[in-house]
Design an enzyme around this catalytic site. Structure first.
Site, short mmCIF file in Angstrom:
data_model
loop_
_atom_site.label_atom_id
_atom_site.label_comp_id
_atom_site.label_asym_id
_atom_site.label_seq_id
_atom_site.Cartn_x
_atom_site.Cartn_y
_atom_site.Cartn_z
N GLY A 53 0.77 13.36 -9.61
CA GLY A 53 -0.56 13.11 -9.91
C GLY A 53 -1.47 14.01 -8.99
O GLY A 53 -1.17 14.41 -7.88
N THR B 140 -3.65 12.69 -6.42
CA THR B 140 -3.69 12.37 -5.37
C THR B 140 -2.54 12.86 -4.49
O THR B 140 -2.26 13.17 -3.47
CB THR B 140 -4.23 10.73 -5.34
OG1 THR B 140 -5.15 10.67 -5.95
CG2 THR B 140 -4.00 10.46 -3.48
N ASP C 216 3.04 8.29 -3.38
CA ASP C 216 2.62 8.37 -4.63
C ASP C 216 1.28 7.85 -4.91
O ASP C 216 0.71 6.83 -4.20
CB ASP C 216 3.69 7.77 -5.68
CG ASP C 216 3.63 8.48 -6.98
OD1 ASP C 216 2.63 9.60 -7.05
OD2 ASP C 216 4.30 8.42 -8.06
N ASP D 109 -2.46 3.96 -10.55
CA ASP D 109 -3.60 4.13 -11.62
C ASP D 109 -4.37 2.56 -11.64
O ASP D 109 -5.64 2.68 -11.88
CB ASP D 109 -3.08 4.05 -13.21
CG ASP D 109 -2.17 5.51 -13.35
OD1 ASP D 109 -2.98 6.44 -12.99
OD2 ASP D 109 -1.21 5.41 -13.76
N GLY E 23 0.13 9.57 -15.96
CA GLY E 23 0.48 11.15 -15.85
C GLY E 23 1.77 11.34 -16.36
O GLY E 23 2.07 12.49 -16.64
N GLU F 23 9.22 8.23 -11.41
CA GLU F 23 8.70 7.62 -10.42
C GLU F 23 9.27 6.39 -9.84
O GLU F 23 9.63 6.00 -8.79
CB GLU F 23 7.21 7.33 -10.82
CG GLU F 23 6.31 8.59 -10.65
CD GLU F 23 4.89 8.41 -11.34
OE1 GLU F 23 3.98 9.32 -10.87
OE2 GLU F 23 4.71 7.28 -11.82
#
Length: 276
Positions: A71, A73, A127, A130, A143, A149
């Site tokens: 993602g 970030t 990580d 959302d 994503g 993940e």
């Protein structure tokens, strides 16, 4: 419940907190604010995400096995890891990517990569998220990388989440945006109908995710994603996760519960660290 204490973004002075970013068992969640001098230049959302990601990277030590998130970030964190490796400030680490996109980014930066098959113990995962609720439970996977993940972050000793303040919600599903469920392609509509019916009391609208060409979005694992949109937040994320998992053909869902050991939130007023 973690409290949120912000500092001004117009004049931010770095005060690295002494609190550790590791889990402290049953101790109360705390929030620590830190910042950096911005002079007269206003910080953009990306600037703040980058600051938060770099703060998370400070927890990395030589010899660690890292989970590399996916993602916008998380990409800042991967970039910073690559820079520290290149400068020699960081060494003797390996990473496990959570998507093909992250794998490509990490390889381009010279980050050594391994797999869970050979390195089943992960020291630290970093990580994005959302949604983040007051208990540090998460919605992730918009994503499209939710399965990998969760596989990586579930076995991490520490899991640091980096997000901006728009991701804060009072209850999961409360943003009104997608809560993803990865399903096999076979009879996907059957599971779409079942998922929508399961959450009808929350005003759930279930949709098959499509790509830019209007075709079904296909994950790195060759599955589809059904996105659930809630008019009302979930009352019990753990109960919801259990019920979703009962459906044959469901591969994984985007509820990441009890996994984050700390969350770094970036916003227009500054950044803060929430731990538990």
């Amino acid at each position: 419940m973690a409290s949120l204490s912000f500092v001004s973004s117009s004049h931010l002075t770095l005060r690295t907190p002494s609190i550790s970013l590791r889990s402290t068992g049953s101790s109360p969640r705390t929030s620590v604010s830190f910042s950096v001098k911005a002079q007269s230049v206003a910080l953009s959302q990306d600037d703040l995400k980058k600051l938060a990601a770099e703060k998370a990277v400070e927890a990395i030590k030589p010899g660690m096995v890292l989970g590399l998130g996916t993602g916008s970030t998380a990409a800042f964190a991967v970039d910073q890891i690559g820079k520290l490796l290149s400068s020699g400030e960081l060494y003797d680490i390996v990473g496990i990517p959570t998507s093909k996109r992250t794998e490509e980014q990490a390889r381009s930066l010279g980050i050594p990569l391994v797999a869970l098959d050979t390195h089943p113990r992960i020291d630290l995962a970093i990580d994005g998220a959302d949604e983040v609720d007051p208990n540090l439970d998460l919605v992730k996977g918009r994503g499209g990388a939710l399965l990998r993940e969760k596989m990586v972050e579930a076995v991490a000793e520490k899991f640091i989440v980096v997000a901006d303040d728009t991701k804060l919600v009072t209850g999961l599903g409360g943003s009104g945006l997608a809560m993803p469920v990865e399903v096999v392609q076979f009879c996907w509509n059957f599971n779409l109908i079942r998922l929508q019916d399961l959450f009808k009391e929350f005003g759930c609208d279930a949709k098959l995710r499509v790509d830019g060409d209007g075709k079904p979005y296909v994950t790195d694992n060759s599955n589809y994603i059904i996105d659930l949109y809630f008019k009302n937040p979930l009352k019990d994320g753990f109960a919801a996760a259990k019920e979703i998992g009962k459906f044959q053909g469901v591969v994984e869902h985007g509820l990441f519960l009890g996994m984050a050991t700390s969350v770094i939130i970036a916003g227009k007023n500054g950044v803060q660290v929430m731990t538990k």
